[in-house]
Motif scaffolding. Structure first.
Motif, mmCIF file in Angstrom:
data_model
loop_
_atom_site.group_PDB
_atom_site.id
_atom_site.type_symbol
_atom_site.label_atom_id
_atom_site.label_comp_id
_atom_site.label_asym_id
_atom_site.label_seq_id
_atom_site.Cartn_x
_atom_site.Cartn_y
_atom_site.Cartn_z
ATOM 1 N N THR A 29 0.807 -1.209 0.000
ATOM 2 C CA THR A 29 0.000 0.000 0.000
ATOM 3 C C THR A 29 0.842 1.263 0.000
ATOM 4 N N SER A 30 1.941 1.266 0.738
ATOM 5 C CA SER A 30 2.777 2.469 0.756
ATOM 6 C C SER A 30 3.305 2.806 -0.632
ATOM 7 N N ILE B 35 0.497 4.400 -2.551
ATOM 8 C CA ILE B 35 0.275 5.784 -2.119
ATOM 9 C C ILE B 35 1.329 6.704 -2.725
ATOM 10 N N ILE B 36 2.592 6.290 -2.694
ATOM 11 C CA ILE B 36 3.662 7.097 -3.282
ATOM 12 C C ILE B 36 3.436 7.275 -4.784
ATOM 13 N N ALA C 170 -4.805 6.036 2.048
ATOM 14 C CA ALA C 170 -4.273 6.191 3.401
ATOM 15 C C ALA C 170 -5.376 6.085 4.446
#
Length: 101
Positions: A29-30, A33-34, A49
């Motif tokens: 997920t990170s 998001i980036i 998020a």
């Protein structure tokens, strides 16, 4: 190449990193998001998020509720030890600890 010669595995002084090459199948997920932030999709990054925050909150709530339920059911403390019996030992602890005079 990694330590054992396998591609996608790398170890440095701080830990181990495993890289996979399956887009939209094994992404974390990170990274998503980036990627959204790099594409100036702030609403999408915020939505991801918030969803992850809500999911992690409910997971934490579930684990804590389960722990509370099991502690009440078994009568044991958080460490798994049986709580000390009240009576002779507890009165001495108060007097030594500076309880009421």
């Amino acid at each position: 190449m990694g330590i054992d010669g396998a591609p996608g595995a790398a170890i440095d002084g701080t830990g181990c990193e495993v890289r996979t090459f399956a887009p939209m199948k094994s992404e974390i997920t990170s990274l998503l998001i980036i990627t959204k932030l790099e594409q100036y999709d702030y609403a999408g990054a915020t939505a991801l998020a918030v969803v992850m925050l809500v999911v992690s909150f409910f997971m934490l709530l579930t684990v804590n509720t389960l722990q509370w339920y099991l502690q009440r059911r078994t009568g044991r403390g958080a460490s798994g030890a049986v709580p000390p019996a009240t009576g002779i030992g507890s009165a001495g602890a108060v007097a030594i600890g500076g309880g009421a005079q």
